[in-house]
Scaffold this active site. Sequence first.
Site, short mmCIF file in Angstrom:
data_model
loop_
_atom_site.label_atom_id
_atom_site.label_comp_id
_atom_site.label_asym_id
_atom_site.label_seq_id
_atom_site.Cartn_x
_atom_site.Cartn_y
_atom_site.Cartn_z
N SER A 126 -100.12 92.57 71.72
CA SER A 126 -101.09 91.78 72.49
C SER A 126 -100.34 90.85 73.43
O SER A 126 -99.12 90.66 73.31
CB SER A 126 -101.96 90.95 71.53
N ASP A 181 -102.25 95.86 73.90
CA ASP A 181 -103.54 95.54 73.27
C ASP A 181 -104.20 94.34 73.94
O ASP A 181 -103.53 93.36 74.26
CB ASP A 181 -103.25 95.24 71.78
N ASP A 234 -109.26 94.64 78.32
CA ASP A 234 -110.40 94.01 77.65
C ASP A 234 -111.13 93.09 78.63
O ASP A 234 -110.75 91.95 78.83
CB ASP A 234 -109.91 93.22 76.44
N HIS A 268 -112.62 90.62 64.31
CA HIS A 268 -111.19 90.33 64.29
C HIS A 268 -110.91 89.26 63.25
O HIS A 268 -111.70 88.34 63.08
CB HIS A 268 -110.73 89.80 65.66
N HIS A 292 -111.91 98.03 66.64
CA HIS A 292 -111.05 96.85 66.47
C HIS A 292 -111.44 96.11 65.20
O HIS A 292 -112.53 96.30 64.66
CB HIS A 292 -111.20 95.93 67.69
N GLY A 293 -110.52 95.25 64.76
CA GLY A 293 -110.85 94.37 63.63
C GLY A 293 -111.05 95.12 62.32
O GLY A 293 -111.98 94.84 61.58
N ASN A 346 -107.79 99.75 64.74
CA ASN A 346 -106.85 98.66 65.00
C ASN A 346 -106.70 97.73 63.80
O ASN A 346 -107.69 97.24 63.26
CB ASN A 346 -107.33 97.83 66.19
N ASP A 394 -104.29 94.38 62.36
CA ASP A 394 -103.30 93.34 62.63
C ASP A 394 -103.25 92.33 61.48
O ASP A 394 -102.22 92.18 60.80
CB ASP A 394 -103.66 92.64 63.96
N THR A 395 -104.38 91.68 61.24
CA THR A 395 -104.46 90.62 60.23
C THR A 395 -103.92 91.08 58.87
O THR A 395 -103.25 90.31 58.18
CB THR A 395 -105.92 90.16 60.11
P1 13P Z 1 -107.64 92.67 62.76
O1 13P Z 1 -106.64 91.58 62.98
O2 13P Z 1 -108.96 92.14 62.30
O3 13P Z 1 -107.12 93.76 61.90
O4 13P Z 1 -107.94 93.32 64.20
C1 13P Z 1 -106.87 93.91 64.89
C2 13P Z 1 -107.26 94.31 66.27
O5 13P Z 1 -108.40 94.58 66.59
C3 13P Z 1 -106.19 94.40 67.26
O6 13P Z 1 -106.68 94.72 68.53
ZN ZN Z 2 -108.69 93.99 68.77
#
Ligand code: 13P
Ligand code: ZN
Length: 335
Positions: free
Chosen positions: A57, A96, A121, A195, A229-230, A251, A253-254
């Site tokens: 990102s 991203d 985005d 997210h 996402h999320g 996607n 990340d968290t």
């Molecule tokens: P999370 O952090 O909720 O997993 O979402 C990641 C995301 O959408 C990255 O673009």
């Molecule tokens: Zn995202």
Amino acid sequence: VKKTVPFYGGQELRRVYERMRREGYAFIASNIAEPNILMGLLGGAQESRADLLLQISHGAMTFAGIGDAWAGLRALWHYIRELSAQYDIGVFLNLDHQQAKHLDLLERAIAERIPSSIMIDASHEPFEENVRITRHVVELAKPAGILVEGELGIIKGAEDEIVSDEAFYTDPDDAVEFVERTGVDLLAISIGTQHGVSKGRQLELRLDIAQRVDDALKAAGYDVPLVVHGSSGLSTEQLRQLIRCGVCKINRDTFYQYVYARTAYDFYRQHHDGIVPPEGVAFDPETFESAGGDWTPNKRAFDPRAVGKEIQRAVSDALVKFNREIGSAGKSLFI
Ligand code: 13P
Ligand code: ZN
């Protein structure tokens, strides 16, 4: 045998998505901002014999570049290139949540053929503006063979600078018009995920919307991989349900951020006595002298490589498990 191509571009990525659509599996598109998660993901993907989609990102670029996003992107790109040459799976890089205000960075990244794909985005903008911005990025990226992911609908939660209070689901008819007018290769849809830290069990996943978007696009003659996402917090069954509705890019990340922190926390707690002097002992890290008792720290506990290896192992194990559970293990196009 080492690969001659360190990692792959949009045209190879397109072939992976085509196979995903045919055979019903997906990428866990995984965000990175530093080396440990990257190294863990590479190892895990190789162990799964699955292709890997990394994503960065704008916030991650800025972090890696000590405030300079362009420097951070190039630094991570070189890191990925050098490391991925050691693996024979396909490694891809997605930029991203890119925003129109950073178009100059995107233009430079495209000129240097850095990413395999770009997610633009502009979903927080009105429809017409979203179309205009997204189409512009498609026009820039297409001649370089780089794929573009657009987003329609607004995803709740906070990530980088994207903040929205309300979740707005994607409208299937708008999705067709959006794909038609922008020429995007992938479409991120809003179906109730968030997210950040959100419990999958408490989300109302609107699979019906994903299915309707997929059906509407197919009926209009578009074979467009969908993106969600999320996904942190979603169960394996929920991931499988998404894939059945045409989602090829999930996607995450968290989840990795938590795994990183928890692994480090557990490791340091376990090695507490090698890092922190006993009560009443004062330790000077400059001279390594201790006062009030004889104490010496343990290099095996505090060397960042010690905790780093644990983090890499935990991330790798997690990706292996995901790839197995969603049917992506053993599917690499390149080995
Ligand atoms: P999370 O952090 O909720 O997993 O979402 C990641 C995301 O959408 C990255 O673009
Ligand atoms: Zn995202």
